[in-house]
Design an enzyme around this catalytic site. Structure first.
Site, PDB file in Angstrom:
ATOM      1  N   ILE A   1       0.863  -1.183   0.000  1.00  0.00           N
ATOM      2  CA  ILE A   1       0.000   0.000   0.000  1.00  0.00           C
ATOM      3  C   ILE A   1       0.894   1.226   0.000  1.00  0.00           C
ATOM      4  CG2 ILE A   1      -1.570   1.316   1.483  1.00  0.00           C
ATOM      5  CD1 ILE A   1      -2.688  -1.357   2.447  1.00  0.00           C
ATOM      6  N   CYS A   2       0.621   2.161  -0.899  1.00  0.00           N
ATOM      7  CA  CYS A   2       1.430   3.379  -0.980  1.00  0.00           C
ATOM      8  C   CYS A   2       1.245   4.220   0.283  1.00  0.00           C
ATOM      9  CB  CYS A   2       1.018   4.198  -2.190  1.00  0.00           C
ATOM     10  SG  CYS A   2       1.711   5.857  -2.148  1.00  0.00           S
ATOM     11  N   VAL A   3       2.358   4.593   0.892  1.00  0.00           N
ATOM     12  CA  VAL A   3       2.289   5.313   2.168  1.00  0.00           C
ATOM     13  C   VAL A   3       1.653   6.699   2.015  1.00  0.00           C
ATOM     14  CG1 VAL A   3       4.684   6.178   2.019  1.00  0.00           C
ATOM     15  CG2 VAL A   3       3.558   6.031   4.237  1.00  0.00           C
TER      16      VAL A   3
END
Lengths: 135, 130, 102
Positions: B77-79
């Site tokens: 998941i992209c931070v």
């Protein structure tokens, strides 16, 4: 080096109405650190991302248009704009922000990052890319 | 063959995450390797364990977790996108001083560089979005 | 070199299919998925555009998305091939990259 790939980031969406334009620009900026051969295409409503004079103060959201001007500093200097998309929207290059980079191989001469290309030329550029990023 | 999958939309609102799930399963069945599934934009919402869809509906987050469990695939998941949308793991909970976390099992939160790296390392990048 | 183009939008709602056809090079493949499957139907005001594009491009449609929407295969433009998810995977392998017209 064989592990350098030709990356093509394809932008087809207008800014602000949805977040795609801004979050894909974030990928381009982060991706610049990976030293791949990077191109960015602006097609269809994506050309609206580069319009001059964007001002979001009355919306109260971030105006990220200035970030495009930083792309040159990240060695992202192949920005392809489809002429047919500009024409369809009644736009010309004069409606867009000037985007430049300093060419280290040419005594840091300031050069234009924006290249207006035909659909056919852009199609060939897609064809010769290794990875196409879509947002 | 080595695949990277990018998911740009959240579950339920858009078919993209279901398409990505089905594609990922079919690729694994055909013996391919899934190098990474990267969740970006609203796609980060696939990774919360706090969804509880009705019994007769698909459990999308649960299906991803199951795939990760069975096949060891890397769900990232992209931070930056996660911070905007409130998807939190233990590390983020600590860093951002939140009172809990909601990440589903098998997912991890990491930087956008993971997407770029997936583009470099994989032989195919397949994008699902709106 | 060839590209597998995926189109997931109804051509009656968005211009993804138009853009894909405009920017696809001869020899490529187009796979219609999700709401994109409506573009595979014959007798619409987009059918001619698709039929014309089929001279240069191979068209496919994702069967599970067709079935979900109650579209009978008889209603498809002649020459469009129906594939399942395993066929989708095969198309991504046969072409050397994918382009999603989101």
């Amino acid at each position: 080096m064989s592990d350098i790939k030709k990356f093509m980031y394809v932008n087809r969406k207008a800014p602000y109405g949805t977040i795609y334009a801004w979050e894909s620009l974030e990928v381009v900026l982060i991706g610049a650190a990976f030293e791949q051969d990077v191109s960015v295409a602006f097609v269809d409503d994506g050309v609206y991302q580069l319009i001059k004079g964007q001002d979001t103060t009355e919306l109260g959201i971030k105006n990220f248009s200035a970030t495009y001007k930083a792309l040159g500093d990240y060695d992202v200097n192949k920005l392809y704009i489809e002429k047919e998309s500009l024409d369809a929207r009644g736009l010309t290059l004069d409606d867009l922000m000037p985007l430049t980079y300093e060419d280290e191989n040419d005594n840091w001469a300031e050069k234009n990052s924006i290249r207006v290309v035909s659909s056919q030329e852009l199609a060939e550029l897609f064809e010769h890319s290794d990875v196409l990023f879509n947002f | 063959m080595k695949f990277a999958i990018q998911v740009n939309e959240g579950p339920y609102n858009h078919e993209a995450s279901v398409s990505a799930l089905n594609f990922t399963k079919a690729a694994l069945e055909a013996g391919h390797e899934i190098f990474r599934v990267f969740f970006y934009h609203d796609g980060v919402n696939n990774g919360t364990r706090f969804t509880s869809p009705p019994q007769d509906d698909i459990n999308i987050a649960g299906s991803w977790s199951e795939l990760a469990d069975q096949h060891g695939i890397d769900l990232v998941i992209c931070v930056a996108a996660a911070q905007r949308r409130g998807i939190v793991d233990e590390g983020e909970q600590e860093r951002q001083g939140k009172d809990g976390n909601n990440i589903a099992s098998g997912f991890r939160i990491s930087g956008l560089g993971q997407l770029v790296e997936a583009g470099i390392q994989s032989e195919r990048l397949i994008v699902f979005g709106d | 070199m060839s590209i597998l183009h995926t189109v997931n939008k109804s051509p009656f709602d968005r211009n993804s299919l138009d853009a894909c056809i405009r920017l696809a090079v001869k020899g490529g493949s187009v796979l219609l998925i999700e709401d994109g499957v409506y573009g595979a139907m014959k007798g619409t005001n987009k059918s001619d555009m698709v039929t014309h594009a089929m001279k240069d491009l191979s068209f496919y449609v994702l069967g599970p998305d067709l079935k979900a929407r109650g579209i009978d295969e008889e209603k498809l433009i002649d020459g469009i091939k129906v594939v399942d998810y395993s066929g989708f995977v095969t198309l991504t392998v046969e072409n050397d990259k994918a382009q999603a017209w989101l």
